[in-house]
Design an enzyme around this catalytic site. Sequence first.
Site, PDB file in Angstrom:
ATOM      1  N   VAL A 187      68.874  91.959 -17.869  1.00 32.91           N
ATOM      2  CA  VAL A 187      69.984  91.889 -16.925  1.00 32.91           C
ATOM      3  C   VAL A 187      69.791  92.880 -15.771  1.00 32.91           C
ATOM      4  O   VAL A 187      69.997  92.560 -14.608  1.00 32.91           O
ATOM      5  CB  VAL A 187      71.313  92.171 -17.652  1.00 32.91           C
ATOM      6  CG1 VAL A 187      72.425  92.439 -16.655  1.00 32.91           C
ATOM      7  CG2 VAL A 187      71.657  91.001 -18.542  1.00 32.91           C
ATOM      8  N   ALA A 188      69.341  94.075 -16.131  1.00 31.23           N
ATOM      9  CA  ALA A 188      69.171  95.095 -15.098  1.00 31.23           C
ATOM     10  C   ALA A 188      68.041  94.725 -14.143  1.00 31.23           C
ATOM     11  O   ALA A 188      68.097  95.022 -12.955  1.00 31.23           O
ATOM     12  CB  ALA A 188      68.878  96.444 -15.744  1.00 31.23           C
ATOM     13  N   GLU A 231      69.858  89.879  -8.958  1.00 33.18           N
ATOM     14  CA  GLU A 231      70.859  88.841  -8.680  1.00 33.18           C
ATOM     15  C   GLU A 231      71.444  88.957  -7.271  1.00 33.18           C
ATOM     16  O   GLU A 231      71.917  87.990  -6.705  1.00 33.18           O
ATOM     17  CB  GLU A 231      71.972  88.835  -9.729  1.00 33.18           C
ATOM     18  CG  GLU A 231      72.810  90.105  -9.807  1.00 33.18           C
ATOM     19  CD  GLU A 231      72.230  91.077 -10.816  1.00 33.18           C
ATOM     20  OE1 GLU A 231      70.985  91.194 -10.868  1.00 33.18           O
ATOM     21  OE2 GLU A 231      72.990  91.720 -11.543  1.00 33.18           O
ATOM     22  N   ASP A 262      59.867  78.661  31.388  1.00 28.41           N
ATOM     23  CA  ASP A 262      60.069  77.726  32.467  1.00 28.41           C
ATOM     24  C   ASP A 262      60.523  78.582  33.645  1.00 28.41           C
ATOM     25  O   ASP A 262      61.466  79.337  33.521  1.00 28.41           O
ATOM     26  CB  ASP A 262      61.194  76.799  31.997  1.00 28.41           C
ATOM     27  CG  ASP A 262      61.431  75.674  32.933  1.00 28.41           C
ATOM     28  OD1 ASP A 262      60.452  75.193  33.497  1.00 28.41           O
ATOM     29  OD2 ASP A 262      62.592  75.275  33.077  1.00 28.41           O
ATOM     30  N   ASN A 282      72.930  99.521 -13.578  1.00 26.14           N
ATOM     31  CA  ASN A 282      72.680  98.302 -12.804  1.00 26.14           C
ATOM     32  C   ASN A 282      73.813  98.013 -11.823  1.00 26.14           C
ATOM     33  O   ASN A 282      73.584  97.609 -10.698  1.00 26.14           O
ATOM     34  CB  ASN A 282      72.489  97.137 -13.774  1.00 26.14           C
ATOM     35  CG  ASN A 282      72.152  95.856 -13.050  1.00 26.14           C
ATOM     36  OD1 ASN A 282      71.295  95.861 -12.177  1.00 26.14           O
ATOM     37  ND2 ASN A 282      72.840  94.791 -13.380  1.00 26.14           N
TER      38      ASN A 282
HETATM   39  P1  ADP Z   1      60.751  73.026  37.263  1.00 28.68           P
HETATM   40  O1  ADP Z   1      60.593  73.189  35.809  1.00 28.68           O
HETATM   41  O2  ADP Z   1      59.861  73.952  38.022  1.00 28.68           O
HETATM   42  O3  ADP Z   1      62.167  73.032  37.735  1.00 28.68           O
HETATM   43  P2  ADP Z   1      60.858  70.155  37.706  1.00 28.68           P
HETATM   44  O4  ADP Z   1      60.189  69.212  36.778  1.00 28.68           O
HETATM   45  O5  ADP Z   1      62.330  70.245  37.690  1.00 28.68           O
HETATM   46  O6  ADP Z   1      60.152  71.571  37.576  1.00 28.68           O
HETATM   47  O7  ADP Z   1      60.453  69.726  39.203  1.00 28.68           O
HETATM   48  C1  ADP Z   1      59.143  69.382  39.525  1.00 28.68           C
HETATM   49  C2  ADP Z   1      59.041  69.046  40.983  1.00 28.68           C
HETATM   50  O8  ADP Z   1      59.834  67.895  41.280  1.00 28.68           O
HETATM   51  C3  ADP Z   1      59.569  70.126  41.918  1.00 28.68           C
HETATM   52  O9  ADP Z   1      58.563  71.032  42.270  1.00 28.68           O
HETATM   53  C4  ADP Z   1      60.030  69.334  43.119  1.00 28.68           C
HETATM   54  O10 ADP Z   1      58.942  69.092  43.988  1.00 28.68           O
HETATM   55  C5  ADP Z   1      60.465  68.022  42.529  1.00 28.68           C
HETATM   56  N1  ADP Z   1      61.922  68.000  42.321  1.00 28.68           N
HETATM   57  C6  ADP Z   1      62.665  68.852  41.594  1.00 28.68           C
HETATM   58  N2  ADP Z   1      63.956  68.515  41.580  1.00 28.68           N
HETATM   59  C7  ADP Z   1      64.068  67.409  42.332  1.00 28.68           C
HETATM   60  C8  ADP Z   1      65.147  66.547  42.706  1.00 28.68           C
HETATM   61  N3  ADP Z   1      66.378  66.753  42.296  1.00 28.68           N
HETATM   62  N4  ADP Z   1      64.866  65.492  43.490  1.00 28.68           N
HETATM   63  C9  ADP Z   1      63.619  65.245  43.914  1.00 28.68           C
HETATM   64  N5  ADP Z   1      62.574  66.000  43.603  1.00 28.68           N
HETATM   65  C10 ADP Z   1      62.758  67.078  42.821  1.00 28.68           C
END
Ligand code: ADP
Length: 863
Positions: free
Chosen positions: A279-280, A284, A326, A690
């Site tokens: 037990v000790a 648990e 991103d 314990n």
């Molecule tokens: P991030 O992750 O850098 O935001 P995106 O995938 O959103 O990349 O955008 C990629 C590219 O698409 C941008 O660099 C721009 O050229 C174009 N883009 C971004 N937003 C728009 C939009 N709303 N309409 C048209 N083109 C866009």
Amino acid sequence: MEKLWHNLSVDQVEKKLQTSKNGLSEQEAQKRLKKYGPNQLPTAKKLSAFKLFINQFKSPLVYVLLGASLISCLLKEFNDALIIGLALFINALVGFIQESKAEKTFLRLKSLVHYSAKVIRDGKTQIIPSNQVVPGDIIILEAGDLVPADARLQKTYNLQSQEAPLTGESEASHKKNEILPANTNLADRENMVYLGTNIAQGKGQAIVVNTGLKTKLGQIAQLIKKTKERSTPLQKKITSLAQTITLILAGLCLLLFAVGLMRGYSLTEMVLTSVAVAVAGIPEGLAIAVTVCLAIGMQNILRKKALVKKLVAAETLGSVDIIAIDKTGTITKGIMSVDQIHPRAQKNAKDLMRIGLLCNNAIVENLEKKEMRGDTTETALLKAALDFGLKKEKIEKIYPRLDEIPFDSQNMYMATLHAQPENKEQIILVKGAPEKILEFCNLEKKEKKEIKKEFEQLTQKGLRVLAFAQQKTKAKEIKKELLNNLDFVGFIALKDPLRPAIKETIKNCQAAGIRPLLITGDHKLTAANIAQEIGLSKNSQPKILDGEELDQISDQILAKFLKSETNNIFARVEPRHKIRIVKILQSQNHIIAMTGDGVNDAPAIKAADIGIALGSGSEVTKETADIILLDDNLKTIIEAVKTGRNIFSNIQKVVLFLLSGGFSEFILIGGAILLGLPLPVLAAQILWVNIVEDTLPAMALSYEKEKGRTLEKKNPKKKSEILDKKMKRLIALISLSTDFILLALFAHLYKINWNIEHLRTLFFAALALNQVLFVFSCKNLKKPIWRYNLFDNHFLNLSAVVAILLVMGAIYIPFLQNILSLRPLIFWDWIILFAIALFNLLVIELGKITLLNRESLPSKKIK
Ligand code: ADP
Ligand code: MG
């Protein structure tokens, strides 16, 4: 009977639900909200306190204890039975308090995740919390949105939804708005969207027909009983560890029992003693202590503005060694503004702004204050157009939108089709990444080259450049094929300022052994500029792979590229590339955290070990992610990793503490039996020790706070093991060494004729006090005990005081003294106890320093 909405026309649905193209009025919506209730599914019901308490007894370990107390009763050893009962009760109580606290934390965290929906009310598009949606509401659906309720589609532009949660179908289903036959299956109702599904692509508008429990998902949810929070791999591992130890101990105690009988100890004595030792030894408190560590950790992470949605994340979090970031919104502020306007010719300026206004899905929330919502690129364009003097409502009336190819990160452009006044032809408006748009334009080679040079100059400065184009057309619908021979209108360069102190954050990140990867959809040159500015690359021309190059190279080459710690930048990346990068890094045993905000980031976020969504990101991403960054700040991730590491080390401390104590009584008693000595401690005494050691101090260890302001360097490469070799050795050392000392001392004092009851009291106290001291050694496994503040954890201090009171009470309160067959100790006994404890501490500290903190020295190779 259930209404067959898919079998009605849009007009019929509108009529039935008494709504119109302008949506409901706000007043009507509030009325309906009262009538139909909020649009939400009941959250898992909390267990009642009573049930939770009873649940504490449902564990194999407790069954062993119950069996033991039954045996004691049968042997008429009611004192032992009483103490076991007490142990059980205290255990259950502590477990209950901790578990209800943990559960409360989880529920609270869950309730902090909010989702929103876009609705049209009073003719205006608004964003409201999902739970306010009512039947009759007109909702707008865009890629990345969660469908907030069941709804009949009115308009669709290339709309596709992901319905796996409802139908199990993993492929996205194409949507349209035509009437379907009454007997159409749920999975084939292409003119409906359902709660629990999400929009994979395109755009649409729909009338809400059912909300909350009335939805298809709501009906299913009612059928499913409360599902418990899934245990994390670590919790499972710990539970199975505890079970293994229980089995081993049971085996050893059987052996102890047999040997004891052979050596002539009485049956009763041996039954009670072996049961007490078992037990000790059984840890648990282990599983619940781990859960508590996680719960407390999650709460601490939340304080740093990151919301951990799934338990899994907290422990993996500490092992993260790569963060894929991103760029937009995490490294930069994510607040774009128009920096420069480059119309192709002066007369184009107005056209340029008009495309920016019309080919745009951002919403104006407050015209006077210029408050807008939507994609940051688009809000910036909208704002610039308004500043230019364009009137949004007026222009939208002149050029009503007929169709749209929505923006997605793969296409990198957006196109819309508009009617023109006076029955002129329709007009196509396009905006997007310059490389893409230029391909659609009717430019000569030389012109194209010049324009390219011009935009590359802008990108090099770290600006995001968008190109704009337009063309008249006879078509009534927009298709990709129509995008050629367009007139090039010009560029707009957008600026997204860096977050303050981002350079320092990146440095801290690297100092902590976490490698930042910059992954962006932006142009190579923009990425290079920003990488240099934030200190991610040392020179102005770092090696960067872009999406096109990624498509050309094999996995092996990409793996090799990633192995070099200086290759950290990817540009013009599409979501599928992100997944590939994650997979390859994982195959190299890295633990990756990945941030994302966009629609198509969800799969990569899911693939990463820790998926992180920006609080401002799309709904789907937030739903998929393990963690939501409420303030979108990279610094927060690093803080969260830091807390993750703290959770890990706290769990390690608890495990060390509970397991080291486990075998001590076994060795002491087994040794005495082998040597033919009387038992050094009796069953009841073991059980009391314990109670003292297993419950409160172990729990208190979960509350250890992280030390130091900076994150120490750590390079795990693999998920760290809680119980690695070093830990196992330390546990073995601690339980063996101290017990042999105790055993030798016992043998000696017995030989020189000390009274046995007095001796037992001494050893009872020694066992208990050693544990109390030991818990202070466990506070910090990296430093020797004299190098850290011993008393900064109030719970621990309190638990130590309680433990000492329990020992003193047992020795000096006559009633307990009687039950436990103890004698009062005299001054010299305490001196001996003190010496034992000191010695014990010394061994543990030496073990800690030598076993845990010695880096395994690389053996020198001799040529
Ligand atoms: P991030 O992750 O850098 O935001 P995106 O995938 O959103 O990349 O955008 C990629 C590219 O698409 C941008 O660099 C721009 O050229 C174009 N883009 C971004 N937003 C728009 C939009 N709303 N309409 C048209 N083109 C866009
Ligand atoms: Mg983006």
